[in-house]
Design a protein around this motif. Structure first.
Motif, PDB file in Angstrom:
ATOM      1  N   ALA A  63       0.834  -1.198   0.000  1.00  0.00           N
ATOM      2  CA  ALA A  63       0.000   0.000   0.000  1.00  0.00           C
ATOM      3  C   ALA A  63       0.867   1.246   0.000  1.00  0.00           C
ATOM      4  O   ALA A  63       2.000   1.233   0.482  1.00  0.00           O
ATOM      5  N   GLY A  64       0.307   2.309  -0.535  1.00  0.00           N
ATOM      6  CA  GLY A  64       0.959   3.618  -0.495  1.00  0.00           C
ATOM      7  C   GLY A  64       0.009   4.644   0.069  1.00  0.00           C
ATOM      8  O   GLY A  64      -1.184   4.660  -0.296  1.00  0.00           O
ATOM      9  N   ASP A  65       0.502   5.467   0.979  1.00  0.00           N
ATOM     10  CA  ASP A  65      -0.292   6.550   1.565  1.00  0.00           C
ATOM     11  C   ASP A  65      -1.590   6.032   2.179  1.00  0.00           C
ATOM     12  O   ASP A  65      -2.660   6.574   1.961  1.00  0.00           O
ATOM     13  N   LEU A  66      -1.491   4.954   2.948  1.00  0.00           N
ATOM     14  CA  LEU A  66      -2.658   4.366   3.598  1.00  0.00           C
ATOM     15  C   LEU A  66      -2.507   4.515   5.108  1.00  0.00           C
ATOM     16  O   LEU A  66      -1.459   4.197   5.666  1.00  0.00           O
ATOM     17  N   LEU A  67      -3.561   5.011   5.764  1.00  0.00           N
ATOM     18  CA  LEU A  67      -3.507   5.160   7.212  1.00  0.00           C
ATOM     19  C   LEU A  67      -3.486   3.783   7.877  1.00  0.00           C
ATOM     20  O   LEU A  67      -4.250   2.891   7.519  1.00  0.00           O
ATOM     21  N   TRP A  68      -2.629   3.643   8.875  1.00  0.00           N
ATOM     22  CA  TRP A  68      -2.466   2.391   9.610  1.00  0.00           C
ATOM     23  C   TRP A  68      -2.869   2.645  11.062  1.00  0.00           C
ATOM     24  O   TRP A  68      -2.210   3.383  11.779  1.00  0.00           O
ATOM     25  N   TYR A  69      -4.004   2.042  11.466  1.00  0.00           N
ATOM     26  CA  TYR A  69      -4.488   2.151  12.836  1.00  0.00           C
ATOM     27  C   TYR A  69      -3.997   0.937  13.612  1.00  0.00           C
ATOM     28  O   TYR A  69      -4.246  -0.206  13.224  1.00  0.00           O
ATOM     29  N   ALA A  70      -3.323   1.182  14.723  1.00  0.00           N
ATOM     30  CA  ALA A  70      -2.687   0.094  15.463  1.00  0.00           C
ATOM     31  C   ALA A  70      -3.555  -0.447  16.593  1.00  0.00           C
ATOM     32  O   ALA A  70      -3.466  -1.626  16.926  1.00  0.00           O
ATOM     33  N   THR A  71      -4.405   0.385  17.185  1.00  0.00           N
ATOM     34  CA  THR A  71      -5.138  -0.017  18.391  1.00  0.00           C
ATOM     35  C   THR A  71      -6.624   0.249  18.227  1.00  0.00           C
ATOM     36  O   THR A  71      -7.027   1.399  18.003  1.00  0.00           O
ATOM     37  N   LYS A  72      -7.424  -0.791  18.347  1.00  0.00           N
ATOM     38  CA  LYS A  72      -8.868  -0.603  18.250  1.00  0.00           C
ATOM     39  C   LYS A  72      -9.356   0.243  19.415  1.00  0.00           C
ATOM     40  O   LYS A  72      -8.971   0.040  20.561  1.00  0.00           O
ATOM     41  N   GLY A  73     -10.199   1.208  19.090  1.00  0.00           N
ATOM     42  CA  GLY A  73     -10.717   2.100  20.120  1.00  0.00           C
ATOM     43  C   GLY A  73      -9.898   3.349  20.317  1.00  0.00           C
ATOM     44  O   GLY A  73     -10.296   4.249  21.047  1.00  0.00           O
ATOM     45  N   ASP A  74      -8.745   3.425  19.648  1.00  0.00           N
ATOM     46  CA  ASP A  74      -7.887   4.605  19.777  1.00  0.00           C
ATOM     47  C   ASP A  74      -7.511   5.096  18.376  1.00  0.00           C
ATOM     48  O   ASP A  74      -6.533   4.665  17.794  1.00  0.00           O
ATOM     49  N   LYS A  75      -8.336   5.990  17.846  1.00  0.00           N
ATOM     50  CA  LYS A  75      -8.087   6.458  16.483  1.00  0.00           C
ATOM     51  C   LYS A  75      -6.919   7.440  16.407  1.00  0.00           C
ATOM     52  O   LYS A  75      -6.511   7.832  15.318  1.00  0.00           O
ATOM     53  N   VAL A  85       4.735  -2.722   3.226  1.00  0.00           N
ATOM     54  CA  VAL A  85       4.563  -4.085   2.728  1.00  0.00           C
ATOM     55  C   VAL A  85       4.183  -4.964   3.910  1.00  0.00           C
ATOM     56  O   VAL A  85       4.827  -4.914   4.964  1.00  0.00           O
ATOM     57  N   VAL A  86       3.112  -5.769   3.720  1.00  0.00           N
ATOM     58  CA  VAL A  86       2.627  -6.633   4.785  1.00  0.00           C
ATOM     59  C   VAL A  86       2.603  -8.071   4.279  1.00  0.00           C
ATOM     60  O   VAL A  86       1.808  -8.409   3.394  1.00  0.00           O
ATOM     61  N   PHE A  87       3.470  -8.898   4.809  1.00  0.00           N
ATOM     62  CA  PHE A  87       3.491 -10.315   4.459  1.00  0.00           C
ATOM     63  C   PHE A  87       2.467 -11.054   5.320  1.00  0.00           C
ATOM     64  O   PHE A  87       2.385 -10.827   6.533  1.00  0.00           O
ATOM     65  N   GLY A  88       1.689 -11.938   4.674  1.00  0.00           N
ATOM     66  CA  GLY A  88       0.693 -12.704   5.409  1.00  0.00           C
ATOM     67  C   GLY A  88      -0.688 -12.100   5.382  1.00  0.00           C
ATOM     68  O   GLY A  88      -1.592 -12.591   6.060  1.00  0.00           O
ATOM     69  N   ASP A 103      -5.869  -9.563  11.623  1.00  0.00           N
ATOM     70  CA  ASP A 103      -5.331 -10.636  12.470  1.00  0.00           C
ATOM     71  C   ASP A 103      -4.106 -10.194  13.257  1.00  0.00           C
ATOM     72  O   ASP A 103      -3.244 -11.004  13.599  1.00  0.00           O
ATOM     73  N   GLY A 104      -4.015  -8.902  13.531  1.00  0.00           N
ATOM     74  CA  GLY A 104      -2.908  -8.388  14.333  1.00  0.00           C
ATOM     75  C   GLY A 104      -1.569  -8.359  13.612  1.00  0.00           C
ATOM     76  O   GLY A 104      -0.528  -8.156  14.242  1.00  0.00           O
ATOM     77  N   VAL A 105      -1.579  -8.528  12.281  1.00  0.00           N
ATOM     78  CA  VAL A 105      -0.327  -8.530  11.521  1.00  0.00           C
ATOM     79  C   VAL A 105       0.179  -7.097  11.348  1.00  0.00           C
ATOM     80  O   VAL A 105      -0.533  -6.235  10.819  1.00  0.00           O
ATOM     81  N   VAL A 106       1.401  -6.859  11.774  1.00  0.00           N
ATOM     82  CA  VAL A 106       2.030  -5.535  11.677  1.00  0.00           C
ATOM     83  C   VAL A 106       2.783  -5.441  10.347  1.00  0.00           C
ATOM     84  O   VAL A 106       3.447  -6.399   9.943  1.00  0.00           O
ATOM     85  N   PRO A 107       2.675  -4.324   9.624  1.00  0.00           N
ATOM     86  CA  PRO A 107       3.492  -4.159   8.414  1.00  0.00           C
ATOM     87  C   PRO A 107       4.971  -4.383   8.746  1.00  0.00           C
ATOM     88  O   PRO A 107       5.510  -3.792   9.673  1.00  0.00           O
ATOM     89  N   GLN A 108       5.605  -5.254   7.959  1.00  0.00           N
ATOM     90  CA  GLN A 108       7.000  -5.596   8.267  1.00  0.00           C
ATOM     91  C   GLN A 108       7.988  -4.591   7.690  1.00  0.00           C
ATOM     92  O   GLN A 108       9.068  -4.381   8.249  1.00  0.00           O
ATOM     93  N   VAL A 109       7.642  -3.967   6.558  1.00  0.00           N
ATOM     94  CA  VAL A 109       8.568  -3.039   5.904  1.00  0.00           C
ATOM     95  C   VAL A 109       7.838  -1.729   5.619  1.00  0.00           C
ATOM     96  O   VAL A 109       6.720  -1.733   5.100  1.00  0.00           O
ATOM     97  N   VAL A 110       8.487  -0.619   5.962  1.00  0.00           N
ATOM     98  CA  VAL A 110       7.886   0.707   5.797  1.00  0.00           C
ATOM     99  C   VAL A 110       8.889   1.635   5.113  1.00  0.00           C
ATOM    100  O   VAL A 110      10.086   1.588   5.386  1.00  0.00           O
ATOM    101  N   PHE A 111       8.370   2.470   4.210  1.00  0.00           N
ATOM    102  CA  PHE A 111       9.171   3.492   3.526  1.00  0.00           C
ATOM    103  C   PHE A 111       8.568   4.866   3.795  1.00  0.00           C
ATOM    104  O   PHE A 111       7.345   5.022   3.800  1.00  0.00           O
TER     105      PHE A 111
END
Length: 289
Positions: A63-75, A85-88, A103-111
């Motif tokens: 993805a490019g220029d996509l917001l990544w929310y890490a915690t549900k309930g905390d925008k 890039v997200v593997f899996g 499924d709780g998968v964190v992006p592994q590579v970020v630019f």
């Protein structure tokens, strides 16, 4: 880098990200995709190069220029990498990357591609946040200066890498960082460089993706302009309301002053009248009291 493709059943499980959209997590942070044509070209070059690299792998999401929310309930716990890039996780359109839906998968590579407004403190804070979330590789490129830096996650924190000639453990791409102010070169595992913005524009599919991204950037800019216009209009209305309130207060103060003056004048006239009557009574030998 895992390239195993999931079987039919696991692929169906991976489609669980197609949940009803949660409107409380906005799909835009109100900022344009890029703050210069140079930054935009490089975001597109990196994102499209990664897309092409993993086109055959349905379980790699780019993805490019996509917001990544890490915690549900905390925008407010949100990040906006220029490319990730997200593997899996399966390919597919998303309004945002919500970690709890994935499924709780964190992006592994970020630019991140630098803009002229970025500060060293801001970039250090971004790096700290990416590391705290579990990003394995983080790359930062400033196309105007030619500076290219990378960090690899270790148990004791992100470790800087020697970027020139470095091969990404996850992506398999190699970075060539030439002398300052010359363009970065990214080579795929076959040694072929990522295509430039201009080369991508010649590809019909890539051109459509670029056009969509540019339209999105323009829409965001238009929304920002409209938002600023509305804010100015609201500020003008508040200023006009304040002005009217001040004028009304001044009118009330003036009316109160006139009432006090009239009351004082009336009281003075009464005193004069009483004093004249007392004088007349005294002249006639009558005690006024």
């Amino acid at each position: 880098m895992s390239t195993a493709q999931p079987g039919p059943r696991s692929w169906m499980r991976d489609l669980s990200y197609i949940d009803p959209y949660e409107p409380e997590y906005p799909s835009s942070d109100g900022r344009p995709m890029a703050e210069s044509t140079t930054q935009f070209r490089w975001i597109v070059t990196i994102k499209e190069g990664l897309d092409a690299l993993f086109a055959a792998y349905p379980n790699v999401f780019v993805a490019g220029d996509l917001l990544w929310y890490a915690t549900k309930g905390d925008k407010t716990d949100v990040m906006a990498p220029d490319a990730m890039v997200v593997f899996g996780r399966p390919k597919g359109d998303r309004r945002s990357y919500r970690e709890w839906v994935e499924d709780g998968v964190v992006p592994q590579v970020v630019f991140d591609v630098a803009s002229h407004t970025n500060t060293p403190d801001e970039m250090a804070e971004k790096r700290r946040r990416y590391d705290s979330r579990g990003v394995e590789e983080y790359y930062f490129y400033d196309p105007e200066s030619g500076d290219f830096e990378g960090w690899l996650r270790r148990p004791d924190g992100p470790r800087p890498i020697s970027a020139d000639g470095w091969t990404s453990p996850r992506l398999g791409v190699t970075f060539k960082a030439p002398p300052r102010k010359e363009a970065l070169v990214i080579l795929d595992p076959e040694g072929r460089p990522f295509r430039t913005f201009g080369e991508l524009a010649k590809d019909e599919k890539a051109a459509r993706r670029i056009a969509r991204a540019e339209r999105r950037r323009r829409r965001v800019a238009e929304r920002l302009t409209e938002s600023e216009r509305q804010l100015r209009a609201e500020a003008d209305l508040r200023a006009e309301s304040d002005r009217r309130l001040r004028e009304e207060a001044e009118r009330r103060a003036e009316a109160d002053r006139r009432i006090r003056e009239e009351a004082d004048a009336h009281a003075a006239a009464l005193r004069d009248q009483v004093e004249r009557m007392a004088a007349m009574l005294r002249e006639r030998g009558i005690d006024p009291s």
